[in-house]
Design an enzyme around this catalytic site. Structure first.
Site, short mmCIF file in Angstrom:
data_model
loop_
_atom_site.label_atom_id
_atom_site.label_comp_id
_atom_site.label_asym_id
_atom_site.label_seq_id
_atom_site.Cartn_x
_atom_site.Cartn_y
_atom_site.Cartn_z
N GLY A 1 -2.50 10.31 -93.25
CA GLY A 1 -1.27 9.82 -93.86
C GLY A 1 -0.06 10.42 -93.18
O GLY A 1 0.15 11.63 -93.28
N GLY B 1 4.10 8.97 -98.32
CA GLY B 1 4.31 9.68 -99.59
C GLY B 1 5.56 9.24 -100.34
O GLY B 1 6.53 8.76 -99.74
N CYS C 1 8.57 11.06 -99.06
CA CYS C 1 8.66 11.19 -97.60
C CYS C 1 9.77 10.34 -97.03
O CYS C 1 9.94 9.19 -97.45
CB CYS C 1 7.38 10.68 -96.94
SG CYS C 1 5.94 11.57 -97.41
N GLY D 1 1.06 7.76 -100.93
CA GLY D 1 1.31 6.35 -101.16
C GLY D 1 0.51 5.73 -102.30
O GLY D 1 0.57 4.52 -102.49
N MET E 1 7.79 18.53 -99.20
CA MET E 1 7.72 19.90 -98.69
C MET E 1 8.59 20.07 -97.45
O MET E 1 8.82 21.18 -97.00
CB MET E 1 6.26 20.29 -98.41
CG MET E 1 5.38 20.35 -99.66
SD MET E 1 6.16 21.01 -101.16
CE MET E 1 6.86 22.54 -100.60
N GLU F 1 12.82 15.87 -93.81
CA GLU F 1 11.95 14.70 -93.74
C GLU F 1 11.33 14.41 -95.10
O GLU F 1 10.28 13.79 -95.21
CB GLU F 1 10.87 14.90 -92.66
CG GLU F 1 11.46 14.85 -91.27
CD GLU F 1 10.42 14.79 -90.17
OE1 GLU F 1 9.26 14.44 -90.44
OE2 GLU F 1 10.78 15.13 -89.03
#
Ligand code: XMP
Length: 483
Positions: free
Chosen positions: A301, A305, A308, A340, A388, A419
């Site tokens: 992946g 997310g 993300c 996702g 994160m 990001e």
């Protein structure tokens, strides 16, 4: 041929549906959800909670393992704290707690309360300098004691009144002792009255209550923990393994990189038969390089997310269904589809595409078991979640590593390129209910596909691509929803 003609189309969950197949399955319960987390770790359900600081610490990992999945404790805390989180999971239940929390003689009620709260236990064994049993203190003994300076010797049950078992006691014998003496805790003694462990009635009840739980050979809940790829992460890994973590997850945004491959090799070489999960990758090559390096599972992946923005910021990623299909071409890899997952149907699609399990972040971030308090806003309850690689997560990490206060945030604004994002997510109650929905959807999907096992689902699956109109048709339409 021009570049545009050679560009493949990448697909994700909302682009496809699974075609229904003849099914001889009479009940959804007949669809078995057993799977693997990694080469050496089996799970009853294919659900893994994400190594994010707003998703998985010990409370989430305990809940996940009880249901038959597994949690990955995030690495955004000092190594000894992360190891303590692992130890909390390991101590939460087991046939025998080998290293129960103890205090030496002469300590106070105040200290016992603090230790109980920190370790999340309801009892402390009191031992002398030689490690021999002296007494037992439980929550009941300290709750109503007004003066925290009261010596524990005044409130504990002393050795002579305690029911104990000898080392090597069987589960049946222990149950009998607990039942006939109507006690809840049974200190286990080795030679010379030395404390050799603790058996609790609570653990025995839990064994019945959660028959599908993911457990190790000693009957303790399973837990995985994340590490980075820096030199000091080998020391972190050592601490996590000392705390008996079942698997290490090498966690970096671009896993198909030399330092991630080297870290996997290093961990496998240094720690022998430890289970190592590596990621994140999004291609067949990435997956096979991880497998060649020794990875027991590969996390797939890049950018799917909920928090993300990698694809927006870096322009890089592979739509998640294509990433799973490509990675699964290396038949030997156990794939964890990471990110996702928004609907139960996405789990079925990810597994049909070749994943062994799915990793879930955002959907679990709003639950009771995720770290952090609930927040009230406009009369509704929320929890905080963040990527994160978001600005605040990066700033907190830098502040912690440099020992500075959160002021490092400004520096991150100047230097960093986030990001990930941060935001509120509606409070959803217990994670058990969210998992029940995911697993219920999966069983239903398997039954539609005529699959009694996840292997059969993978082998039988036929995907059909949808147009935008197909997706619109798939969602509720032309009604005013009331529920
Ligand atoms: P979901 O959709 O379940 O995805 O919330 C969880 C996964 O997202 C990844 N993750 C990130 N990806 N920037 C990213 O591009 C980030 O800041 C970030 N934080 C987490 C991670 O793989 C997680 O399991």
């Amino acid at each position: 041929m021009g570049v545009s003609e050679s560009i493949r189309r990448g697909l994700t969950f909302d682009d496809v549906l699974l075609v229904p197949k003849f099914s001889s399955i009479r009940s959804r319960k007949d669809a078995a959800t057993r799977t693997k987390f990694s080469r050496g770790i089996e799970l009853s359900i294919p659900i893994v909670s994400a190594n994010m600081d707003t998703v998985t610490e010990s409370a989430m990992a305990i809940a996940m393992a009880r249901m038959g999945g597994i949690g990955v404790i995030h690495r955004f805390m000092p190594p000894q704290e992360q190891a303590a989180e692992v130890a909390r999971v390991k101590r939460s239940e087991g046939i025998l707690i080998e290293h129960p929390i103890t205090l030496p003689e002469g300590r106070t009620v105040g200290e016992a309360r603090r230790v109980m709260e920190k370790a999340g236990v309801g009892g402390i064994v009191i031992v002398d300098r030689a490690g021999r049993l002296v007494g037992l203190v439980t929550t009941r003994d300290v709750t109503f004691e007004d003066d925290p300076r009261t010596p524990l010797s005044e409130v504990m049950t002393p050795r002579k009144e305690l029911i104990t078992a000898r080392e090597g006691v069987t589960m049946e014998e222990a149950k009998d002792l607990l039942r006939t003496n109507r006690v809840e805790k049974l200190p286990v003694l080795g030679g010379g009255q030395r404390l050799a462990g603790l058996i609790t009635a609570k653990d025995i009840v839990k064994r019945k209550q959660f028959p599908e739980a993911a457990k190790d050979g000693k009957g303790r809940l399973r837990v995985a923990a994340a590490v980075g790829v820096k030199e000091e992460d080998v020391g972190r890994a050592e601490k996590l393994l000392d705390a008996d973590a079942d698997a290490l997850v090498v966690d970096i945004a671009h896993g198909h990189s030399l330092h991630a491959v080297e870290m996997v090799r290093r961990l496998k070489k240094r720690f022998g038969d430890v289970q190592v999960v590596a990621g994140n990758v999004a291609t067949a090559e990435g997956t096979s390089d991880m497998v060649k390096a020794g990875a027991d599972a590969v996390k797939v992946g890049v950018g799917p997310g909920s928090i993300c923005i990698t694809r927006v910021v870096a322009g890089v990623g592979v739509p998640q269904l294509t990433a799973i299909l490509d990675s699964a071409r290396d038949g030997g890899a156990c794939i964890i589809a990471d990110g996702g997952i928004r609907q139960p149907g996405d789990v079925t699609k990810a597994l049909a595409a070749g994943a062994c399990s799915v990793m879930v972040g955002g959907l679990f971030a709003g639950t009771e078991e995720s770290p952090g308090p609930t927040i009230l806003k406009g009369g509704l309850r929320y929890k905080l979640t963040r990527g994160m690689a978001s600005l605040t997560a990066t700033a907190d990490r830098r502040a912690r590593e440099s020992g500075a206060a959160r002021g490092a945030l400004e520096e991150s604004v100047e230097e960093g390129v986030p990001e990930g994002v941060e935001g509120l997510i509606p409070y959803r109650g217990s994670v058990a209910e969210v998992v029940r929905q995911l697993v219920g959807g999966l069983r239903s999907g398997m039954s539609y596909c005529g699959a009694r096992s996840i292997e059969e689902l993978r082998a039988n699956a036929t995907f059909v691509r949808m147009s935008d109109a197909g997706l619109r048709e798939s969602l509720p339409h032309d009604i005013e929803r009331t529920l």
